[in-house]
Design an enzyme around this catalytic site. Structure first.
Site: not given
Ligand SMILES: [Zn+2]
Length: 289
Positions: A134, A233, A180, A82, A230-231
């Site tokens: 990205e 938190t 984020h 990541d 994407n996870v």
């Molecule tokens: Zn990210």
């Protein structure tokens, strides 16, 4: 085969209205919780190593553990880097046996982002490893920017096709209004932009910064073509709250470290199962050989 590349695991979801959950793994019990949920729901999952949590010299140790656990569980899973930010991290990930890497050169100017991403694609594809890049910038939830400034960081549809064609990247993280970490503002996703990106591109689209984004907006993003979410938190906050509740309420001697790991594993499973339903990945493991 239960260990898949990121491209393989995302392929059946493209333009089919569902997404695969991708979770940062800061420790063993989180990996086990993710795989528990994957098995219980017959859902494909992506386990991610985030460089800030795991120094490169431990990538091999981490990956060998995660691979063993994937085999043991029988879950359909991929192992991804990541936010790789430099070639040392990318090379370490390739050498350790990750099945996907993300190169984040999103802060670079457009042509430099293309050049850096292309270099990583050439290196990773030589080993059959998938690459995520990205375009645009997914910022931090703690940064409150004026709306026009925030929107200037969104992925530009007009650039996206050129970026994908010139880099040969397998999946693209897009900036459409998420951020984020913990939000200090209410996210409002740009669905018109997402639909335009989906119409323009054939590859998998990735959403970062899902934690704290309202569920109805996440469901809509999946419907409009996001394939990897994407996870982190959400898992972090649930685990910390459980541990605080239990440890603060009782005499501390009642607890041992494995108790905390068991809480972490169970809470991670709970969060991932909620995501499997929300992302539509429940029952999708049967789509893979
Ligand atoms: Zn990210």
């Amino acid at each position: 085969v239960t260990l898949l590349t990121v491209a393989e695991i995302l392929k059946p979801s493209i333009k089919n209205g569902w997404a695969v959950g991708a979770y940062d793994v800061p420790d063993i019990s989180v990996a086990q919780g993710i795989l528990d949920a994957a098995v219980a729901d017959e859902a494909p999952v992506i386990l991610m190593i985030y460089p800030a949590f795991v120094p490169t010299e431990y990538y091999k140790t981490y990956v060998s553990f995660i691979k063993e656990e994937i085999q043991r569980s029988g879950a359909k899973a991929a192992i991804a880097l990541d936010h790789g930010s430099n070639i040392a991290e990318i090379n370490a990930a390739i050498g350790a046996g990750f099945t996907g890497v993300m190169i984040d050169a999103s802060k670079e100017p457009f042509d430099k982002n293309i050049e850096t991403t292309k270099t990583v694609v050439d290196a990773a594809h030589a080993y059959g490893i998938s690459v995520e890049a990205e375009l645009g910038q997914v910022g931090l939830g703690s940064d409150i920017l004026p709306e026009d400034q925030m929107k200037s960081l969104y992925t530009k549809v007009i650039d996206s096709k050129q970026f994908v064609d010139r880099t040969g990247v397998d999946s693209l993280a897009v900036a459409i209004g998420t951020a984020h970490g913990l939000y200090k503002f209410e996210p409002k996703l740009d669905f018109e932009r997402l639909q335009q990106l989906r119409a323009e591109l054939e590859i998998a689209l990735v959403l970062h910064g899902s934690s704290g984004t309202p569920n109805d907006q996440l469901a809509q993003a999946v419907k409009f073509g996001i394939n990897k979410i994407n996870v982190y938190t959400d898992i972090r906050m649930k685990v910390l709250e459980s541990i605080r509740e239990k440890v603060m309420a009782d005499p501390i001697e009642m607890y041992d470290i494995p108790d905390l790991m068991a809480i972490t594993r169970k809470d991670t499973k709970t969060v991932v199962q909620e995501k499997n339903i929300l992302f539509g990945s429940t029952g999708k493991s049967k789509l893979y050989k």
